[in-house]
Design a protein around this motif. Structure first.
Motif, PDB file in Angstrom:
ATOM      1  N   TYR A 220       0.660  -0.939  -0.195  1.00  0.00           N
ATOM      2  CA  TYR A 220      -0.507  -0.049   0.131  1.00  0.00           C
ATOM      3  C   TYR A 220       0.853   0.933   0.122  1.00  0.00           C
ATOM      4  O   TYR A 220       2.059   1.532   0.161  1.00  0.00           O
ATOM      5  CB  TYR A 220      -0.993   0.167   1.574  1.00  0.00           C
TER       6      TYR A 220
ATOM      7  N   HIS B  25       0.605   6.337  -7.411  1.00  0.00           N
ATOM      8  CA  HIS B  25       1.344   5.123  -8.015  1.00  0.00           C
ATOM      9  C   HIS B  25       1.612   5.377  -9.016  1.00  0.00           C
ATOM     10  O   HIS B  25       1.090   5.632  -9.769  1.00  0.00           O
ATOM     11  CB  HIS B  25      -0.154   4.109  -7.479  1.00  0.00           C
TER      12      HIS B  25
ATOM     13  N   SER C  96      -0.884   4.018 -12.068  1.00  0.00           N
ATOM     14  CA  SER C  96      -1.936   4.999 -11.998  1.00  0.00           C
ATOM     15  C   SER C  96      -1.824   5.971 -11.819  1.00  0.00           C
ATOM     16  O   SER C  96      -1.649   7.008 -10.756  1.00  0.00           O
ATOM     17  CB  SER C  96      -2.902   3.558 -10.991  1.00  0.00           C
TER      18      SER C  96
ATOM     19  N   TRP D  10      -3.889   4.081  -2.275  1.00  0.00           N
ATOM     20  CA  TRP D  10      -3.954   2.650  -2.934  1.00  0.00           C
ATOM     21  C   TRP D  10      -3.521   1.855  -2.164  1.00  0.00           C
ATOM     22  O   TRP D  10      -2.706   1.663  -1.432  1.00  0.00           O
ATOM     23  CB  TRP D  10      -3.279   2.968  -4.726  1.00  0.00           C
TER      24      TRP D  10
ATOM     25  N   GLU E 120      -2.230  -2.470  -3.059  1.00  0.00           N
ATOM     26  CA  GLU E 120      -2.602  -3.721  -4.359  1.00  0.00           C
ATOM     27  C   GLU E 120      -2.764  -4.849  -4.224  1.00  0.00           C
ATOM     28  O   GLU E 120      -2.727  -5.414  -2.902  1.00  0.00           O
ATOM     29  CB  GLU E 120      -1.102  -3.660  -5.020  1.00  0.00           C
TER      30      GLU E 120
ATOM     31  N   ASN F 296      -3.990  -9.658  -9.563  1.00  0.00           N
ATOM     32  CA  ASN F 296      -4.854 -10.068 -10.662  1.00  0.00           C
ATOM     33  C   ASN F 296      -5.399 -11.280 -10.396  1.00  0.00           C
ATOM     34  O   ASN F 296      -4.547 -12.218 -10.583  1.00  0.00           O
ATOM     35  CB  ASN F 296      -3.829  -9.413 -12.149  1.00  0.00           C
TER      36      ASN F 296
ATOM     37  N   LYS G  20       0.058  -7.087  -9.999  1.00  0.00           N
ATOM     38  CA  LYS G  20      -0.695  -6.462  -9.174  1.00  0.00           C
ATOM     39  C   LYS G  20      -1.377  -5.738  -9.648  1.00  0.00           C
ATOM     40  O   LYS G  20      -1.302  -4.421 -10.823  1.00  0.00           O
ATOM     41  CB  LYS G  20       0.280  -5.460  -7.630  1.00  0.00           C
ATOM     42  N   ILE G  21      -2.419  -5.392  -8.841  1.00  0.00           N
ATOM     43  CA  ILE G  21      -4.066  -4.225  -9.271  1.00  0.00           C
ATOM     44  C   ILE G  21      -3.995  -3.540  -7.693  1.00  0.00           C
ATOM     45  O   ILE G  21      -4.208  -3.415  -7.820  1.00  0.00           O
ATOM     46  CB  ILE G  21      -5.022  -4.692  -9.908  1.00  0.00           C
ATOM     47  N   PRO G  22      -3.372  -1.835  -8.174  1.00  0.00           N
ATOM     48  CA  PRO G  22      -4.426  -1.142  -7.711  1.00  0.00           C
ATOM     49  C   PRO G  22      -5.179  -0.631  -7.399  1.00  0.00           C
ATOM     50  O   PRO G  22      -6.055  -0.253  -8.433  1.00  0.00           O
ATOM     51  CB  PRO G  22      -3.378  -0.049  -7.819  1.00  0.00           C
TER      52      PRO G  22
ATOM     53  N   PRO H  68      -9.808  -6.655  -8.207  1.00  0.00           N
ATOM     54  CA  PRO H  68      -9.251  -5.301  -7.959  1.00  0.00           C
ATOM     55  C   PRO H  68      -9.557  -5.169  -9.617  1.00  0.00           C
ATOM     56  O   PRO H  68      -9.029  -3.392  -9.835  1.00  0.00           O
ATOM     57  CB  PRO H  68      -7.777  -6.030  -7.749  1.00  0.00           C
TER      58      PRO H  68
END
Length: 229
Positions: free
Chosen positions: A95, A100, A103, A109, A111, A114, A121-123, A160
Motif C-alpha cells: 500500500y 502509484h 496509475s 492505494w 495492491e 490480478n 498486482k493491480i492498485p 481488483p
C-alpha cells in the motif's frame, strides 16, 4: 471456520454483523446532523439577528455532514452487493499514500493480485476523502509499528480489476473461528460504478465481468454489445 472458507464474505456471520453495525452508526450520524441543522435553524429564527452570522456556519456544516452521511447509504448498499458476490482473502498487501507508478488515479492505494495473472498486482484506490483518516494514519511511511501491524493482514473481498471491500481484524484471535472484520471500506477502480469501462487489458473474462456486474459494476463490453446490435 476461517473467513476465507465461506462461499461469500456475506455468509461469514461476523461480516454481516460488522456491516450492520457500520450502517447503524451511519444512520445515527445522519439523524444527528439533521437534528443539529434543524436546531440551529430554529435558533436563527428565535434569536436576535445579531446572532445570525455566528450560527450560519454551524447550520451549513451540519447540513453538509448530513448529505455526506446520506451519500454513504448508497456506499453500504454497494458494499453489501460486493460482499454477497465475493469471498474473503486475508493476506499482506502493498500500500502507499503517494501516486502509484502505474496509475494516475488517486494517491491512497492498496495492491491486490490480478485473478488471471497472480504475479501481477493491480492498485485499488480510496476515491473518497471521507472516512479514510484511520487508514491513512496507518499507511503513512512514518507510522508507528504498532499501527502498521493493524494492516497485517488486510481482508479483501472483490476483484481488483473492478472494486472490492477491505477490512482489518478486530483483534488477535485465539483461533481462526474468532477472526472478525472491522473498518469495512469500499475501494474501486475509477468509474467502475458510474460509467462503462474496458477491462480487457487485465484479461477479465466474460464470467468475471458478469460477476462484477452482479455486484454493481458497469462494463464496456456491455456497451460494445449494444452498439453492435
Amino acid at each position: 471456520m476461517h473467513p476465507s472458507g465461506y462461499s461469500t464474505a456475506w455468509d461469514h456471520p461476523p461480516t454481516s454483523r460488522a456491516w450492520a453495525k457500520q450502517l447503524m452508526m451511519n444512520t445515527i450520524a445522519f439523524i444527528g446532523w439533521i437534528l443539529t441543522a434543524f436546531g440551529v435553524l430554529v435558533l436563527i429564527l428565535l434569536l436576535p439577528t445579531g446572532f445570525v452570522p455566528l450560527l450560519i456556519f454551524p447550520m451549513v456544516y451540519s447540513g453538509y455532514r448530513a448529505l455526506i452521511a446520506l451519500a454513504f447509504f448508497l456506499v453500504y448498499v454497494r458494499m453489501r452487493r460486493i460482499l454477497q458476490a465475493y469471498s474473503w482473502r486475508l493476506d499482506r498487501a502493498p500500500y502507499g499514500l503517494s501516486q502509484h507508478p502505474e496509475s494516475p488515479h488517486g494517491e491512497k492505494w492498496i495492491e491486490f493480485p490480478n485473478p488471471e495473472r497472480p504475479g501481477e498486482k493491480i492498485p485499488l484506490h480510496f476515491l473518497s476523502h471521507y472516512r479514510v483518516n484511520w487508514w491513512g494514519r496507518r499507511m503513512a511511511p512514518r507510522a508507528k509499528p504498532e499501527l502498521k501491524a493493524e494492516l497485517d493482514p488486510i481482508w479483501f473481498a472483490g476483484d481488483p480489476r473492478f472494486f472490492g471491500v477491505i477490512a482489518v481484524s478486530s483483534g488477535p484471535p485465539s483461533k481462526a473461528a474468532d477472526l472478525q472484520p472491522r473498518r469495512l471500506h469500499v475501494l474501486t477502480q475509477p468509474h467502475a460504478f458510474f460509467s462503462p469501462a474496458d477491462h480487457n487489458s487485465w484479461q477479465a473474462s466474460a464470467q468475471d465481468v458478469a460477476r462484477a456486474q452482479q455486484a454493481g459494476a458497469r462494463s464496456g463490453r456491455r456497451r460494445q454489445v449494444r452498439e453492435a446490435q
